[in-house]
Scaffold this active site. Sequence first.
Site, PDB file in Angstrom:
ATOM      1  N   TYR A  72     -52.227 -60.315  15.176  1.00 42.57           N
ATOM      2  CA  TYR A  72     -53.784 -59.873  14.806  1.00 42.57           C
ATOM      3  C   TYR A  72     -54.773 -60.223  15.971  1.00 42.57           C
ATOM      4  O   TYR A  72     -55.652 -59.453  16.062  1.00 42.57           O
ATOM      5  CB  TYR A  72     -53.770 -60.665  13.497  1.00 42.57           C
ATOM      6  CG  TYR A  72     -55.229 -60.116  12.689  1.00 42.57           C
ATOM      7  CD1 TYR A  72     -55.017 -59.097  11.654  1.00 42.57           C
ATOM      8  CD2 TYR A  72     -56.405 -60.457  12.968  1.00 42.57           C
ATOM      9  CE1 TYR A  72     -56.098 -58.644  10.987  1.00 42.57           C
ATOM     10  CE2 TYR A  72     -57.425 -60.196  12.286  1.00 42.57           C
ATOM     11  CZ  TYR A  72     -57.383 -59.159  11.210  1.00 42.57           C
ATOM     12  OH  TYR A  72     -58.333 -58.535  10.627  1.00 42.57           O
ATOM     13  N   PHE A 124     -71.597 -33.847  21.708  1.00 38.71           N
ATOM     14  CA  PHE A 124     -70.513 -33.300  20.809  1.00 38.71           C
ATOM     15  C   PHE A 124     -70.794 -33.429  19.434  1.00 38.71           C
ATOM     16  O   PHE A 124     -71.895 -34.284  19.030  1.00 38.71           O
ATOM     17  CB  PHE A 124     -69.226 -34.175  21.322  1.00 38.71           C
ATOM     18  CG  PHE A 124     -67.984 -33.746  20.424  1.00 38.71           C
ATOM     19  CD1 PHE A 124     -67.495 -32.503  20.670  1.00 38.71           C
ATOM     20  CD2 PHE A 124     -67.553 -34.627  19.184  1.00 38.71           C
ATOM     21  CE1 PHE A 124     -66.174 -31.810  20.050  1.00 38.71           C
ATOM     22  CE2 PHE A 124     -66.370 -33.948  18.837  1.00 38.71           C
ATOM     23  CZ  PHE A 124     -65.818 -32.963  18.765  1.00 38.71           C
TER      24      PHE A 124
HETATM   25  N1  F0G Z   1     -66.910 -37.032  22.555  1.00 37.05           N
HETATM   26  C1  F0G Z   1     -66.336 -35.897  22.932  1.00 37.05           C
HETATM   27  C2  F0G Z   1     -66.920 -35.327  24.080  1.00 37.05           C
HETATM   28  C3  F0G Z   1     -65.547 -35.118  22.229  1.00 37.05           C
HETATM   29  O1  F0G Z   1     -64.828 -34.093  22.691  1.00 37.05           O
HETATM   30  C4  F0G Z   1     -64.909 -35.836  21.169  1.00 37.05           C
HETATM   31  C5  F0G Z   1     -63.738 -35.300  20.435  1.00 37.05           C
HETATM   32  C6  F0G Z   1     -65.595 -37.063  20.586  1.00 37.05           C
HETATM   33  C7  F0G Z   1     -66.431 -37.459  21.243  1.00 37.05           C
HETATM   34  C8  F0G Z   1     -65.171 -37.765  19.391  1.00 37.05           C
HETATM   35  O2  F0G Z   1     -63.823 -38.247  19.687  1.00 37.05           O
HETATM   36  O3  F0G Z   1     -61.879 -37.090  18.238  1.00 37.05           O
HETATM   37  O4  F0G Z   1     -61.718 -39.363  19.134  1.00 37.05           O
HETATM   38  O5  F0G Z   1     -63.139 -39.235  17.190  1.00 37.05           O
HETATM   39  N2  F0G Z   1     -63.148 -34.290  20.633  1.00 37.05           N
HETATM   40  C9  F0G Z   1     -62.293 -33.277  19.986  1.00 37.05           C
HETATM   41  C10 F0G Z   1     -61.912 -31.954  20.535  1.00 37.05           C
HETATM   42  C11 F0G Z   1     -61.903 -33.430  18.654  1.00 37.05           C
HETATM   43  O6  F0G Z   1     -61.196 -31.220  19.796  1.00 37.05           O
HETATM   44  O7  F0G Z   1     -62.801 -31.569  21.416  1.00 37.05           O
HETATM   45  P1  F0G Z   1     -62.446 -38.450  18.629  1.00 37.05           P
END
Ligand code: F0G
Length: 458
Positions: A72, A124
Amino acid sequence: MKIPYAESFKIKMVEPIRRSTHEEREKWIKEAKYNLFGLRSDQVFIDLLTDSGSGAMSDRQWAAIMLGDESYAGSSSYFNMKKAIKAILGFDYFLPTHQGRAAENVLFSVLVKPENIVPGNSHFDTTKGHIEFRKARAVDCTIDEANNTQLEHPFKGNIDLDKLETVLRTYPKEQIPFICITVTCNTSGGQPVSMQNLKEVNTLAKKYDIPVLFDSARFAENAYFIKKREKGYEDKTIKEIVREMFQYADMMTMSSKKDAIVNIGGFIACRNEQLFKEAATFNIMFEGYITYGGMSGRDMNALAVGLDEGTEFDYLDTRIRQVAYLASKLDEYGIAYQRPAGGHAIFVDALKVLRNVSREEFPAQTLGIELYLESGIRSVEIGTILADRDPVTRENRYPQLELLRLAIPRRTYTNSHMDVIAASLKNVYERQDKITRGFRIIYEAPIMRHFTVELERL
Ligand code: F0G
């Protein structure tokens, strides 16, 4: 004769995939209410929904899985991850999280307050979601060149310094918790940010005394493009370039499901002990104790190895050449996409492929359905459905680009699969005159509607 290129790996374990008939696909997609997220994976032949967590781990990563320490607190797996983050990215402090959006949730719980402004390059969806959820606003400062899919520009992920400085001048520094640079920039097509731009943004940030955060999901692919496209970096290793990139960041969030080549995982890293301590409290509340944060020991071990492999040139060269190979096929067939090809995906310009479907009837979604019907390929719409409605007027928002993303999972498919994808798109493109109608929404959630939207054919 010149020896052709071949992949830098051989295959030790395989997973069968199944072809289906056109009739089966008609039935399945109708049952899924024409939402590609609603399909079962065994109804899909080639799955390009995402490159996130869908890649193949190496034998070294699987070996590391067996050595995972599930204590843990204070597990050796945690220290393996810590060592890899320090060696590759240069950060002293880090917190594991179960994936990228969890890292955003924890870090933004410390940093983002109502009325705040977060400038960046096409944030994103989940990043923007975590900003807007806290009643703050994300301001897109990406260069205008990114909105012209046919324009060749080596770094379409770059931040427009004038746009950024306008934001920094307009709002007091207390209102801007950080500048968010996404490397590579997923939303604008897996497009990289140049070292020069990272440096200039950092200089501007220092001038206004505002920290810089890298959303780092595809940082290694960004480093590959710097090596290939930016003067002075040809002879540097990917690891040297990565170290230099992160000198321009005060902190980072990471979705390890991309460039750390694992099926699940993420983290936050920073240089400031006080920030680490504040974030640690939220990590314990939302994710888990600070030495595992929602990850199992075995997954942290695989992540540590993945960070090392993901920043090796041969691995990246194989990966990005495969995306470029698919792009070269699309060039041959005259199919328009965001140029040049991105790191993790091809973003097809749906308005140029299905010219007869009006924007009100969702051309990129229509193209995605046609591609699925053609040969069982699952892609994802990056267009009007994803853009959602305006929170105030409740009208559909029409983004400048209407794209269909073909995300390529890491080390998963061969170039024969790329041939199938390209040929299938060609067939759809050739029958575009017969595709004159798109879809109508029959159900949608109030936010993030694309995941559960239900559609009806017009
Ligand atoms: N930032 C970017 C640039 C991403 O492309 C993603 C996820 C995330 C943050 C979030 O990360 O999914 O691990 O929680 N992109 C995926 C995609 C889902 O299909 O482009 P996550």
